[in-house]
Write a protein that holds these residues in place. Structure first.
Motif, PDB file in Angstrom:
ATOM      1  N   PHE A 119      24.511  31.968  -6.848  1.00  0.00           N
ATOM      2  CA  PHE A 119      24.761  30.807  -7.238  1.00  0.00           C
ATOM      3  C   PHE A 119      25.960  29.956  -6.424  1.00  0.00           C
ATOM      4  CE2 PHE A 119      23.201  33.252 -10.706  1.00  0.00           C
ATOM      5  CZ  PHE A 119      22.132  32.530 -11.271  1.00  0.00           C
ATOM      6  N   SER A 120      25.839  30.126  -5.312  1.00  0.00           N
ATOM      7  CA  SER A 120      26.980  29.596  -4.284  1.00  0.00           C
ATOM      8  C   SER A 120      26.927  28.058  -4.382  1.00  0.00           C
ATOM      9  CB  SER A 120      26.510  30.077  -3.028  1.00  0.00           C
ATOM     10  OG  SER A 120      25.425  29.279  -2.512  1.00  0.00           O
ATOM     11  N   ASP A 121      28.030  27.204  -4.076  1.00  0.00           N
ATOM     12  CA  ASP A 121      28.077  26.014  -3.943  1.00  0.00           C
ATOM     13  C   ASP A 121      26.991  25.135  -3.163  1.00  0.00           C
ATOM     14  OD1 ASP A 121      30.353  26.123  -5.774  1.00  0.00           O
ATOM     15  OD2 ASP A 121      31.665  25.672  -4.086  1.00  0.00           O
ATOM     16  N   CYS A 122      26.709  25.988  -2.204  1.00  0.00           N
ATOM     17  CA  CYS A 122      25.676  25.319  -1.129  1.00  0.00           C
ATOM     18  C   CYS A 122      24.337  25.468  -1.844  1.00  0.00           C
ATOM     19  CB  CYS A 122      25.711  26.279  -0.037  1.00  0.00           C
ATOM     20  SG  CYS A 122      24.642  25.545   1.313  1.00  0.00           S
ATOM     21  N   ALA A 123      24.096  26.617  -2.610  1.00  0.00           N
ATOM     22  CA  ALA A 123      22.557  26.934  -3.360  1.00  0.00           C
ATOM     23  C   ALA A 123      22.673  25.725  -4.274  1.00  0.00           C
ATOM     24  CB  ALA A 123      22.622  28.309  -3.825  1.00  0.00           C
ATOM     25  N   TRP A 124      23.603  25.572  -5.211  1.00  0.00           N
ATOM     26  CA  TRP A 124      23.524  24.471  -6.293  1.00  0.00           C
ATOM     27  C   TRP A 124      23.485  23.114  -5.374  1.00  0.00           C
ATOM     28  CZ3 TRP A 124      22.357  24.782 -11.045  1.00  0.00           C
ATOM     29  CH2 TRP A 124      22.520  25.899 -11.721  1.00  0.00           C
ATOM     30  N   GLU A 125      24.031  22.915  -4.343  1.00  0.00           N
ATOM     31  CA  GLU A 125      23.610  21.242  -3.866  1.00  0.00           C
ATOM     32  C   GLU A 125      22.275  21.203  -3.270  1.00  0.00           C
ATOM     33  OE1 GLU A 125      24.679  17.757  -2.728  1.00  0.00           O
ATOM     34  OE2 GLU A 125      25.943  19.358  -3.869  1.00  0.00           O
ATOM     35  N   ILE A 126      21.649  22.469  -2.832  1.00  0.00           N
ATOM     36  CA  ILE A 126      20.289  22.516  -2.226  1.00  0.00           C
ATOM     37  C   ILE A 126      19.329  22.257  -3.722  1.00  0.00           C
ATOM     38  CG2 ILE A 126      18.328  24.098  -1.433  1.00  0.00           C
ATOM     39  CD1 ILE A 126      20.451  25.150   0.477  1.00  0.00           C
ATOM     40  N   ILE A 127      19.760  22.864  -4.817  1.00  0.00           N
ATOM     41  CA  ILE A 127      18.966  22.591  -5.837  1.00  0.00           C
ATOM     42  C   ILE A 127      19.039  21.283  -6.315  1.00  0.00           C
ATOM     43  CG2 ILE A 127      18.723  23.256  -8.387  1.00  0.00           C
ATOM     44  CD1 ILE A 127      17.788  25.450  -6.494  1.00  0.00           C
ATOM     45  N   ARG A 128      20.191  20.858  -6.163  1.00  0.00           N
ATOM     46  CA  ARG A 128      20.433  19.360  -6.782  1.00  0.00           C
ATOM     47  C   ARG A 128      19.459  18.466  -5.871  1.00  0.00           C
ATOM     48  NH1 ARG A 128      22.522  14.667  -5.400  1.00  0.00           N
ATOM     49  NH2 ARG A 128      23.561  15.972  -3.499  1.00  0.00           N
ATOM     50  N   THR A 129      19.545  18.657  -4.539  1.00  0.00           N
ATOM     51  CA  THR A 129      18.773  17.680  -3.760  1.00  0.00           C
ATOM     52  C   THR A 129      17.199  17.869  -4.140  1.00  0.00           C
ATOM     53  OG1 THR A 129      20.550  18.007  -1.916  1.00  0.00           O
ATOM     54  CG2 THR A 129      18.259  17.352  -1.414  1.00  0.00           C
ATOM     55  N   GLU A 130      16.671  19.027  -4.232  1.00  0.00           N
ATOM     56  CA  GLU A 130      15.419  19.562  -4.250  1.00  0.00           C
ATOM     57  C   GLU A 130      14.997  18.889  -5.682  1.00  0.00           C
ATOM     58  OE1 GLU A 130      12.572  21.308  -3.431  1.00  0.00           O
ATOM     59  OE2 GLU A 130      13.439  20.755  -1.628  1.00  0.00           O
ATOM     60  N   THR A 131      15.755  18.897  -7.004  1.00  0.00           N
ATOM     61  CA  THR A 131      15.542  18.424  -8.197  1.00  0.00           C
ATOM     62  C   THR A 131      15.455  16.940  -8.276  1.00  0.00           C
ATOM     63  OG1 THR A 131      16.753  20.430  -9.247  1.00  0.00           O
ATOM     64  CG2 THR A 131      16.381  18.404 -10.616  1.00  0.00           C
ATOM     65  N   ARG A 132      16.496  16.452  -7.377  1.00  0.00           N
ATOM     66  CA  ARG A 132      16.449  14.748  -7.451  1.00  0.00           C
ATOM     67  C   ARG A 132      15.178  14.469  -6.472  1.00  0.00           C
ATOM     68  NH1 ARG A 132      19.938  10.855  -3.586  1.00  0.00           N
ATOM     69  NH2 ARG A 132      19.680   9.024  -5.068  1.00  0.00           N
ATOM     70  N   ALA A 133      14.549  14.952  -5.484  1.00  0.00           N
ATOM     71  CA  ALA A 133      13.565  14.691  -4.987  1.00  0.00           C
ATOM     72  C   ALA A 133      12.379  14.601  -5.793  1.00  0.00           C
ATOM     73  CB  ALA A 133      13.410  15.443  -3.916  1.00  0.00           C
ATOM     74  N   ARG A 134      12.240  15.784  -6.536  1.00  0.00           N
ATOM     75  CA  ARG A 134      10.924  15.941  -7.522  1.00  0.00           C
ATOM     76  C   ARG A 134      11.229  15.006  -8.438  1.00  0.00           C
ATOM     77  NH1 ARG A 134       9.764  17.024  -3.555  1.00  0.00           N
ATOM     78  NH2 ARG A 134      10.544  18.796  -2.584  1.00  0.00           N
TER      79      ARG A 134
END
Length: 92
Positions: free
Chosen positions: A62-77
């Motif tokens: 649950f690192s900050d970088c991992a959350w940022e990747i998830i945020r970016t992925e979720t936004r794209a979807r």
């Protein structure tokens, strides 16, 4: 990626979670109305996609970088989903 840490407001995260839950429920209802087995498989694919995201978060602790990747992925979807919904509404 040299990105700074992002602070996630708990209320904002909870609102996002509720929004995604509601959209998933509406999608499931729509799929059930159609009664198509093909669409049910797509629904399963959506569940699998979010399970993969959750697994990724766990692996990255649950690192900050991992959350940022998830945020970016979720936004794209979500943008893709909006585009698809827009195309469908134009057809009707």
């Amino acid at each position: 990626m040299n990105l700074g840490s992002v602070t996630w407001d708990r209320d904002t995260v909870e609102n996002l979670r509720l929004l995604l839950d509601r959209q998933l429920s509406e999608l499931e209802e729509c799929v059930r109305k159609q009664g198509s087995e093909h669409k049910m498989r797509r629904n399963a694919a959506i569940h699998n996609y979010f399970r993969k995201l959750e697994k990724f978060l766990n692996q990255e602790k649950f690192s900050d970088c991992a959350w940022e990747i998830i945020r970016t992925e979720t936004r794209a979807r979500l943008q893709q989903m909006f585009f698809i919904m827009l195309q469908i509404s134009r057809r009707n």
